[in-house]
Design an enzyme around this catalytic site. Sequence first.
Site, PDB file in Angstrom:
ATOM      1  N   GLN A   1      -7.289  -2.214   4.576  1.00 34.23           N
ATOM      2  CA  GLN A   1      -6.529  -1.124   3.868  1.00 34.23           C
ATOM      3  C   GLN A   1      -7.076  -0.636   2.920  1.00 34.23           C
ATOM      4  O   GLN A   1      -6.474   0.378   2.296  1.00 34.23           O
ATOM      5  CB  GLN A   1      -5.350  -2.292   3.326  1.00 34.23           C
TER       6      GLN A   1
ATOM      7  N   LYS B   1     -19.239  29.560 -28.326  1.00 35.92           N
ATOM      8  CA  LYS B   1     -19.519  28.848 -27.154  1.00 35.92           C
ATOM      9  C   LYS B   1     -18.773  29.024 -26.031  1.00 35.92           C
ATOM     10  O   LYS B   1     -17.601  29.534 -25.913  1.00 35.92           O
ATOM     11  CB  LYS B   1     -19.397  27.476 -27.514  1.00 35.92           C
TER      12      LYS B   1
ATOM     13  N   ASN C   1      -1.923  -2.715  13.766  1.00 33.09           N
ATOM     14  CA  ASN C   1      -3.341  -2.501  13.644  1.00 33.09           C
ATOM     15  C   ASN C   1      -3.682  -1.379  14.695  1.00 33.09           C
ATOM     16  O   ASN C   1      -4.564  -0.393  13.964  1.00 33.09           O
ATOM     17  CB  ASN C   1      -3.897  -3.544  14.108  1.00 33.09           C
TER      18      ASN C   1
ATOM     19  N   LYS D   1      -8.202   3.178   2.335  1.00 34.38           N
ATOM     20  CA  LYS D   1      -7.320   4.423   1.968  1.00 34.38           C
ATOM     21  C   LYS D   1      -7.577   5.242   0.666  1.00 34.38           C
ATOM     22  O   LYS D   1      -7.971   6.400   0.695  1.00 34.38           O
ATOM     23  CB  LYS D   1      -5.911   4.143   2.350  1.00 34.38           C
TER      24      LYS D   1
ATOM     25  N   SER E   1       0.907  -1.184  -0.096  1.00 30.95           N
ATOM     26  CA  SER E   1      -0.028  -0.101   0.090  1.00 30.95           C
ATOM     27  C   SER E   1       1.008   1.279   0.094  1.00 30.95           C
ATOM     28  O   SER E   1       0.416   2.225  -0.003  1.00 30.95           O
ATOM     29  CB  SER E   1      -0.967  -0.076   1.229  1.00 30.95           C
TER      30      SER E   1
ATOM     31  N   TYR F   1      -9.254  -6.997  13.142  1.00 23.56           N
ATOM     32  CA  TYR F   1      -8.394  -6.400  12.177  1.00 23.56           C
ATOM     33  C   TYR F   1      -8.447  -7.335  10.867  1.00 23.56           C
ATOM     34  O   TYR F   1      -8.292  -8.526  11.023  1.00 23.56           O
ATOM     35  CB  TYR F   1      -7.142  -6.089  12.191  1.00 23.56           C
TER      36      TYR F   1
ATOM     37  N   ASN G   1     -18.611  27.197 -22.424  1.00 23.22           N
ATOM     38  CA  ASN G   1     -19.174  25.855 -21.917  1.00 23.22           C
ATOM     39  C   ASN G   1     -18.767  25.965 -20.376  1.00 23.22           C
ATOM     40  O   ASN G   1     -17.780  26.201 -19.941  1.00 23.22           O
ATOM     41  CB  ASN G   1     -18.275  24.739 -22.419  1.00 23.22           C
TER      42      ASN G   1
ATOM     43  N   THR H   1     -40.666  24.868  -9.729  1.00 28.71           N
ATOM     44  CA  THR H   1     -40.976  23.413  -9.135  1.00 28.71           C
ATOM     45  C   THR H   1     -41.183  22.828 -10.589  1.00 28.71           C
ATOM     46  O   THR H   1     -41.679  23.305 -11.562  1.00 28.71           O
ATOM     47  CB  THR H   1     -42.227  23.316  -8.420  1.00 28.71           C
ATOM     48  N   HIS H   2     -40.758  21.490 -10.497  1.00 25.82           N
ATOM     49  CA  HIS H   2     -40.779  20.507 -11.698  1.00 25.82           C
ATOM     50  C   HIS H   2     -40.211  21.342 -13.031  1.00 25.82           C
ATOM     51  O   HIS H   2     -40.429  20.801 -14.039  1.00 25.82           O
ATOM     52  CB  HIS H   2     -42.000  20.299 -12.105  1.00 25.82           C
TER      53      HIS H   2
END
Length: 462
Positions: free
Chosen positions: A325, A286, A113, A328, A26, A320, A288, A158-159
């Site tokens: 692991q 454009k 641990n 992370k 790791s 454990y 964007n 709304t909607h």
Amino acid sequence: MPQRNDPVESPTAGGLDRRALDYTASIDYDRRLYTYDIAQSIAHARMLAKQGIISTNDAEGIVAGLEEIRGEIERGEFPFRQELEDVHMNIEARLREKVGEAAGRLHTGRSRNDQVATDMRLFTMDACDGAVAAVRRLQSALLDLAEANREVVIPGYTHLQRAQPVLLAHHLLAYFEMLERDAERFADCRRRGDVLPLGSGALAGVPYPVDREFLARELGFSRLADNSIDAVADRDFVVEFIAAAAACLMHLSRLAEEIVLWSSAEFGFVRLPEDFATGSSIMPQKRNPDVAELARARSGRVYGHLVAVLTVLKGLPLAYNRDLQEDKPALFDTVDTLLPTLDVFAAMLPSLRVDAERAAGAAADPSILATDLADYLVRKGLSFREAHRAVADLVRYADSQGKRLSGLALEEYRRFSPLFDDDALRLDVQAALAARDVPGGTSPRQVAAALKRARQRLASNA
Ligand code: ARG
């Protein structure tokens, strides 16, 4: 070059097949925990000496060696080694190169641990602080935008249908409230996660007279874990952080979507500043809203991490297991997604240019005042249901005539209710706003007070 299946020489992974090592190591990502790991080891060494478990001499050597290692890592000079698996073993092996035998005494009364659980809690507590600070900066940017556009009216939806006029500031303050709860969730996650695992050992506690209170004080924890098995086995604080981040990014994805809509030609309520919009390689007109689009997308990635960690934990027997692991990458990527999103929004919002006229034009759609017409009839004595029906018929009639409500004559209104008078024709957006003068409503008076409260709340949290 070793063959892929050459056994590897390492203190823990001795004889491990190279492919097994690559699969289980790791170090590529957990090196990120180094500051916490070193701080923890320094506190642990001092505690061991204070308790007479190791000699003061050994402890001093260990602390000096760890400080050198911190410098090496910070300068990018540390020789990280894959065959040493993780950040804990890498640092310990380097310490041995520096201080010899004493390095081997550091791990007395500790296991990887409780060590990794301690690092992860420290990391998460810092991440919570970072998230709260970033949320506060975004709230402040929202307030700047709201205050700079106090008078701007937009249709509330709304909607995604125009519903009732609202102040833009009121709409933006809705996000302020969402972010307020997000900040509380991060603070709450920190409060609950603020528990020291160290002293739990592999799972059962340690057979040395360790001083856990001292460790907690040195490392900034408020409480000790009450159960050693729980302390090494659970990662619910990681779940809580990712869940809080998921909720926060969900909120940002809604704001992002509104920026996408509002900056389109169809809405035209805001214009993106050049430095937050991208052009198209073939369509020169454009602008964007890529930042908003990517923010909208990245919320999904964090939902994925939430499900991933919940699934890692689901059904795991105590205590454990190496599965843990996998917390992370999920946690780190969540932090790396959340904080830049909060920061880029805080940078972008104050420079949005609001087109007050375009917004007012949309909010001047007469049908948006239909609710106010119904309320008008209620004030004249009709029940709300009756009034609603009369106005619905009136709107349908206007549609059938190809007219807007404001284009109808009083006689036409009267066909639907004799209670309509001249003043019904004079209802306008400003009157509709001013009428909603309840706490929490969109009247200019209420919104001014809400802006002020929001500023004060931010200042009191600073
Ligand atoms: N890299 C491990 C993790 O992140 C550290 C703890 C290893 N403990 C063990 N018993 N193998 O979970």
